[in-house]
Design an enzyme around this catalytic site. Structure first.
Site, short mmCIF file in Angstrom:
data_model
loop_
_atom_site.label_atom_id
_atom_site.label_comp_id
_atom_site.label_asym_id
_atom_site.label_seq_id
_atom_site.Cartn_x
_atom_site.Cartn_y
_atom_site.Cartn_z
N HIS A 80 -1.09 -13.22 5.48
CA HIS A 80 -1.69 -14.12 5.44
C HIS A 80 -1.81 -15.72 5.29
CE1 HIS A 80 -3.62 -10.00 3.68
NE2 HIS A 80 -3.94 -9.84 4.75
N LYS B 220 1.20 -7.44 13.31
CA LYS B 220 1.34 -6.03 12.64
C LYS B 220 0.56 -5.25 12.68
CE LYS B 220 2.71 -3.61 8.76
NZ LYS B 220 0.52 -3.29 8.69
N SER C 206 -0.30 -4.80 2.38
CA SER C 206 -0.94 -5.42 0.81
C SER C 206 -1.22 -4.15 0.44
CB SER C 206 -2.71 -5.22 1.10
OG SER C 206 -3.01 -6.70 2.21
#
Ligand code: PAF
Length: 288
Positions: free
Chosen positions: A37, A152, A189
């Site tokens: 990010h 991704k 994450s």
């Protein structure tokens, strides 16, 4: 950096910035920010955009209640990362603010038929409807902007690109390459939910892609190879596909040119995905 919680404040900020000649760079996230990010935010800052990061764990895109309940939340770290990376605003709307009638059976849904039903969509019914619906809302509130997405989530990018094209959203998509750890593991994450042993297994996804990219075997053999590499690492394989990068249709032995290898699997109950470019019928120019 400002932290905003309401749609009105978020919309007003973006309108005000455009009125004063700035361009908005939107970085949509579900929080639990990591270096991937950070790279999206920095790319937007370096492009000269005023950067708006949204952090919203969108319940519409979770078909599995446990997955939603256990999605990592690191609000203080997120704020620090977004500020350090140069974001102007971090928007953190509540579920009530985004979907005041949730859960309800009468909700406008944006659905990209076909593209949203294959691969991840086959195993996670409704997931891409949830993604397309929330991204449409993020675009509606932000207004004309550049929107930054990581490669991704390759299928997500294909779904959003199709929605932007079909609905003529005044949004330019800017894609950013996957950020990886030194050993090649794609940042996600969800990696936070893996034990050290689980992380070692999960590296099998990357190794599968390396094996496929380094091989000159047929498409079918490379697909089998990717599945075998993942299974050997301890991954419960969901799929190992080689597809056309725009339509996401599986390619066959006659295909030449740029394709995409996509892999998915479960490790310790955590669903992981990864992908890599492949050049078929020539040298692998992508150098993955
Ligand atoms: O990639 C994500 O984090 C989410 O799917 C997105 C694009 C923020 C929509 O909720």
């Amino acid at each position: 950096m400002k932290v905003l919680n309401t749609l009105d404040d978020w919309r007003s900020f973006c309108e005000q910035q455009r009125r004063t000649g700035h361009e908005i760079g939107l970085v949509p996230t579900m929080g639990a920010l990591h270096e991937g990010h950070e790279t999206l935010i920095r790319t937007a800052v370096n492009a000269g955009d005023v950067v708006v990061v949204t952090s919203f764990v969108n319940p519409l895109q979770f078909s599995n209640a446990v997955d939603l309940a256990t999605y990592p939340a690191t609000p203080q770290d997120d704020e620090r990362l977004a500020r350090r990376a140069g974001a102007s605003v971090l928007v953190r709307p509540s579920v009530d603010e985004m979907w005041p009638d949730f859960p309800t059976s009468t909700l406008t849904t944006v659905s990209v038929a076909g593209l949203g039903d294959i691969l991840e969509g086959r195993d996670r019914p409704g997931h891409f409807d949830g993604v397309a619906t929330v991204v449409a809302k993020l675009f509606a509130i932000t207004g004309p902007c550049h929107a930054y997405f990581g490669e991704k989530d390759f299928q997500q990018v294909a779904v959003v690109a199709r929605m932007v094209r079909d609905m003529a959203w005044p949004v330019t998509l800017r894609l950013v390459a996957t950020v990886r750890d030194a050993d090649g593991m794609a940042l996600s994450s969800r990696n936070r939910r893996l034990s050290p042993q689980g992380r070692a297994c999960a590296l099998g996804l990357h190794h599968a892609l390396v094996a496929a990219a380094g091989s000159s075997a047929s498409v079918e053999v490379r697909k089998t190879m990717m599945g075998d590499v993942m299974r050997a690492a301890g991954v419960a394989v969901a799929y190992a596909e080689i597809v056309d990068p725009v339509t996401l249709d599986p390619v066959d032995a006659t295909f030449t040119g740029e394709a995409r290898a996509l892999v998915a699997g479960l490790v310790e109950g955590v669903r992981l995905i990864d992908n890599a470019p492949l050049t078929l019928g020539g040298t692998n120019a992508a150098g993955y």
